[in-house]
Scaffold this motif. Structure first.
Motif, PDB file in Angstrom:
ATOM      1  N   SER A 273     112.823 102.878  55.857  1.00  0.00           N
ATOM      2  CA  SER A 273     113.252 102.616  54.539  1.00  0.00           C
ATOM      3  C   SER A 273     114.025 103.798  53.921  1.00  0.00           C
ATOM      4  O   SER A 273     114.695 103.701  52.848  1.00  0.00           O
ATOM      5  CB  SER A 273     112.104 102.237  53.751  1.00  0.00           C
ATOM      6  OG  SER A 273     111.266 103.448  53.510  1.00  0.00           O
ATOM      7  N   GLN A 278     121.858 100.803  52.184  1.00  0.00           N
ATOM      8  CA  GLN A 278     122.466  99.669  51.837  1.00  0.00           C
ATOM      9  C   GLN A 278     122.880  99.872  50.385  1.00  0.00           C
ATOM     10  O   GLN A 278     122.089 100.449  49.534  1.00  0.00           O
ATOM     11  CB  GLN A 278     121.640  98.387  51.918  1.00  0.00           C
ATOM     12  CG  GLN A 278     121.317  97.955  53.378  1.00  0.00           C
ATOM     13  CD  GLN A 278     122.837  97.720  54.122  1.00  0.00           C
ATOM     14  OE1 GLN A 278     123.125  96.464  53.812  1.00  0.00           O
ATOM     15  NE2 GLN A 278     123.221  98.472  55.115  1.00  0.00           N
ATOM     16  N   ARG A 281     122.260 103.480  48.822  1.00  0.00           N
ATOM     17  CA  ARG A 281     121.045 104.036  48.739  1.00  0.00           C
ATOM     18  C   ARG A 281     120.014 103.723  49.646  1.00  0.00           C
ATOM     19  O   ARG A 281     120.257 102.762  50.272  1.00  0.00           O
ATOM     20  CB  ARG A 281     120.602 103.966  47.431  1.00  0.00           C
ATOM     21  CG  ARG A 281     120.465 102.502  46.856  1.00  0.00           C
ATOM     22  CD  ARG A 281     120.548 102.318  45.210  1.00  0.00           C
ATOM     23  NE  ARG A 281     119.046 102.590  44.623  1.00  0.00           N
ATOM     24  CZ  ARG A 281     118.365 102.090  43.909  1.00  0.00           C
ATOM     25  NH1 ARG A 281     119.259 101.179  43.091  1.00  0.00           N
ATOM     26  NH2 ARG A 281     117.327 102.187  43.413  1.00  0.00           N
ATOM     27  N   ILE A 283     117.175 101.932  51.322  1.00  0.00           N
ATOM     28  CA  ILE A 283     116.445 100.806  50.946  1.00  0.00           C
ATOM     29  C   ILE A 283     115.075 101.036  50.431  1.00  0.00           C
ATOM     30  O   ILE A 283     114.590 100.263  49.471  1.00  0.00           O
ATOM     31  CB  ILE A 283     116.567  99.860  52.252  1.00  0.00           C
ATOM     32  CG1 ILE A 283     115.633 100.137  53.272  1.00  0.00           C
ATOM     33  CG2 ILE A 283     117.887  99.121  52.520  1.00  0.00           C
ATOM     34  CD1 ILE A 283     115.334  98.819  54.403  1.00  0.00           C
ATOM     35  N   GLY A 285     114.600 102.980  48.179  1.00  0.00           N
ATOM     36  CA  GLY A 285     114.699 103.376  46.716  1.00  0.00           C
ATOM     37  C   GLY A 285     114.603 101.791  45.955  1.00  0.00           C
ATOM     38  O   GLY A 285     114.630 102.084  44.592  1.00  0.00           O
ATOM     39  N   PHE A 286     114.899 100.940  46.380  1.00  0.00           N
ATOM     40  CA  PHE A 286     114.502  99.574  45.829  1.00  0.00           C
ATOM     41  C   PHE A 286     112.955  99.118  45.536  1.00  0.00           C
ATOM     42  O   PHE A 286     112.035  99.449  46.384  1.00  0.00           O
ATOM     43  CB  PHE A 286     115.274  98.349  46.625  1.00  0.00           C
ATOM     44  CG  PHE A 286     116.685  98.522  46.852  1.00  0.00           C
ATOM     45  CD1 PHE A 286     117.629  98.785  45.827  1.00  0.00           C
ATOM     46  CD2 PHE A 286     117.116  98.609  48.398  1.00  0.00           C
ATOM     47  CE1 PHE A 286     119.039  99.154  46.046  1.00  0.00           C
ATOM     48  CE2 PHE A 286     118.520  98.737  48.437  1.00  0.00           C
ATOM     49  CZ  PHE A 286     119.427  99.119  47.498  1.00  0.00           C
ATOM     50  N   GLN A 287     113.027  98.808  44.179  1.00  0.00           N
ATOM     51  CA  GLN A 287     111.501  98.264  43.737  1.00  0.00           C
ATOM     52  C   GLN A 287     111.100  97.413  44.922  1.00  0.00           C
ATOM     53  O   GLN A 287     109.689  97.363  45.133  1.00  0.00           O
ATOM     54  CB  GLN A 287     111.617  97.777  42.522  1.00  0.00           C
ATOM     55  CG  GLN A 287     111.732  98.886  41.604  1.00  0.00           C
ATOM     56  CD  GLN A 287     111.508  98.312  40.047  1.00  0.00           C
ATOM     57  OE1 GLN A 287     111.331  97.085  40.021  1.00  0.00           O
ATOM     58  NE2 GLN A 287     111.779  99.220  38.991  1.00  0.00           N
ATOM     59  N   THR A 289     111.312  96.909  48.084  1.00  0.00           N
ATOM     60  CA  THR A 289     110.814  97.640  49.549  1.00  0.00           C
ATOM     61  C   THR A 289     109.738  98.427  48.902  1.00  0.00           C
ATOM     62  O   THR A 289     108.594  98.553  49.806  1.00  0.00           O
ATOM     63  CB  THR A 289     111.930  98.509  49.778  1.00  0.00           C
ATOM     64  OG1 THR A 289     113.122  97.911  49.946  1.00  0.00           O
ATOM     65  CG2 THR A 289     111.690  99.217  51.218  1.00  0.00           C
ATOM     66  N   GLN A 290     109.664  99.103  47.845  1.00  0.00           N
ATOM     67  CA  GLN A 290     108.491  99.914  47.418  1.00  0.00           C
ATOM     68  C   GLN A 290     107.189  99.191  47.450  1.00  0.00           C
ATOM     69  O   GLN A 290     106.037  99.698  47.708  1.00  0.00           O
ATOM     70  CB  GLN A 290     108.834 100.717  46.382  1.00  0.00           C
ATOM     71  CG  GLN A 290     109.803 101.804  46.478  1.00  0.00           C
ATOM     72  CD  GLN A 290     110.059 102.990  45.389  1.00  0.00           C
ATOM     73  OE1 GLN A 290     109.130 102.692  44.317  1.00  0.00           O
ATOM     74  NE2 GLN A 290     111.014 103.930  45.595  1.00  0.00           N
TER      75      GLN A 290
END
Ligand code: TGC
Ligand code: FAD
Length: 392
Positions: A273, A278, A281, A283, A285-287, A289-290
């Motif tokens: 991650s 993608q 940034r 991935i 950094g996407f909510q 994924t978090q």
């Protein structure tokens, strides 16, 4: 598989609860897995082969009978060390852990706990050194979750018994030198016995076509009028509590092992991650994924705490079968859910052998079924808290 970059995750500083010996054991098993397992496990799974050279290595690192006393060839370690060994092995592959847990908990344990002094001296040192490998025959074609209905029988013939019947889904069967087998005597009482390869009428055909635990050999045990000398019968147990007692030890080990598989999936997903970009940034950094990663480490941490506590109770001989069921059920399901989420984080790469995810996921589909299915363990907890039997 690409290079093994695994790093351990200890979010709640649980290493402070471990002893120097636990940490040393963990480091040495992890090093062996990185060196001897990770480079070949993907290929072994693709070919559906159990790498036989692992046997010698497992014996050398003390993975056979870690808690069996030293005088019988075992490691004389505590239950937490045993759990840690299972965790590190399953971090490599559930099939590898299967081989070690069957040898330790389902073959050495019953011989140590229910065997005569002669049986212990004859078999345990050989099993600890890997010169002899064993398997455990409880499940039958028509009796999986309900082993009490087993159809395998022994008939008394004076100085020996005659064994008839069959067992299926037996880990290590195709190459095992001995099998600890459970069968009913003429009064319908379940007895345990040691069946040796080479006894006339005993065969172990291999099971092919598995999509899970492909690096572990699985087979049947077929008994056609096999003559078993009475000195091969385990003298110190009668009834279903014999095999179920062994399962307590194996299920306990699996509850640790599943954390290893979950950690490997989480570790790989976390790294991926941060590296995969993608929309300009990472991935990670996407909510969304978090959310996946945060929930994974939360569940792993809860399982680590539960299992460590179970280990303490086991060391004190206070762990109940129902507590073990709860831990096995929770942790294997946790690992399977994490494998599925980790697969998503890896996108298309998640289905390849470049990453360990899909292999863990497929393996865990067996782990959630063997040693008591997910639902059977739920019913064990249900019965424990209500006092009411919902099995039948
Ligand atoms: P039930 O009437 O409840 O009990 C019969 C007797 O056994 C005692 N008992 C136990 N003893 C020790 N440990 C346990 N966990 C025990 N659970 C029960 C019980 O007290 C009683 O003793 P006694 O003195 O009164 O006779 O038995 P049941 O027929 O109703 O069955 C209960 C049930 C369904 C929970 C049990 O049979 C079960 O656990 N079924 C699942 C079967 C299973 O787990 N099979 C695993 C096969 S081995 C395997 O999968 C290896 S995979 C290895 C690998 O590759 O890693
Ligand atoms: P079944 O018992 O037929 O169960 C099928 C479904 O019915 C499950 O979802 C189950 O939860 C459900 N079910 C059953 N009874 C109830 C109930 N009362 N209430 C609600 N739901 C119920 N066995 C050995 O003895 N030795 C081994 O070394 C060994 N290794 C294995 C290795 C692998 C790869 C696998 C897959 C299995 C292995 N097993 C071994 C067998 C394993 O323990 C059994 O598969 C398991 O206990 C389930 O039995 P079963 O497959 O017959 O399923």
């Amino acid at each position: 598989m690409s290079k093994d970059r695994f790093q351990y995750h200890d979010y709640f500083l649980m290493d402070e609860l471990l002893t120097e010996e636990h940490l040393l054991v963990r480091a040495s098993i992890r090093e062996w897995v990185k060196k001897e397992v990770s480079p070949i496990v993907e290929d072994a799974c693709q070919k559906a082969e159990f790498p036989k050279q692992w046997i010698k290595g497992l014996a050398e690192i003390g993975a056979f009978g870690p808690y069996i006393p030293v005088e019988y060839g075992g490691g004389g370690m505590d239950q937490i060390s045993y759990g840690i060994i299972m965790m590190e092995l399953e971090r490599g592959d559930s099939g590898l852990r299967s081989t070690a847990s069957v040898q330790s908990s389902l073959v050495m344990y019953p011989i140590f706990t229910y065997g005569s002094e002669e049986q212990k001296r004859k078999y345990l040192p050989q099993l600890a050194s890997g010169k002899m490998m064993g398997c455990f025959g409880l499940t039958e074609p028509d009796h999986g979750s309900n082993p009490s209905g087993m159809l395998s029988t022994i008939k008394d013939k004076g100085d020996h018994v005659i064994l008839n019947g069959s067992k299926m889904w037996i880990s290590n069967a195709p190459f095992a030198d001995i099998a600890v087998v459970w069968a009913k005597d003429e009064e319908g009482v379940i007895r345990g016995m040691i069946v040796e390869r080479g006894m006339e009428g005993f065969s172990t055909p291999e099971t092919h076509g598995k999509w899970s635990l492909r690096a572990s050999a699985t087979g049947e045990l077929v008994f056609d009028n096999v003559r078993i000398p009475k000195e091969n019968i385990l003298p110190n147990v009668k009834g279903l509590k014999g095999p179920l007692g062994c399962l307590n030890s194996a299920r306990y080990g699996i509850s640790w092992g599943a954390i290893g598989a979950a950690l490997d999936c989480y570790d790989s997903a976390l790294r991926y991650s941060k590296e995969r970009v993608q929309f300009d940034r990472p991935i990670g950094g996407f909510q969304l994924t978090q959310k996946k990663l945060a929930e994974m480490i939360t569940e792993i941490t809860k399982a680590q705490l539960l299992t460590w506590r179970l280990g303490v109770l086991k060391n004190e001989n206070r762990a109940t079968p129902s507590q073990i069921s709860m831990a096995k059920r929770n942790n294997v399901n946790m690992a399977l859910q994490i494998a599925r989420e980790a697969r998503q984080i890896h996108g298309g790469m998640g289905i390849t052998g470049e990453y360990p995810i899909m292999r863990h996921m497929m393996n865990l589909e067996s782990v959630i079924t063997y040693e008591g299915t997910h639902d059977i363990h739920l019913l064990i907890t249900g019965m424990d808290v209500t006092g009411l039997n919902a099995f039948q």
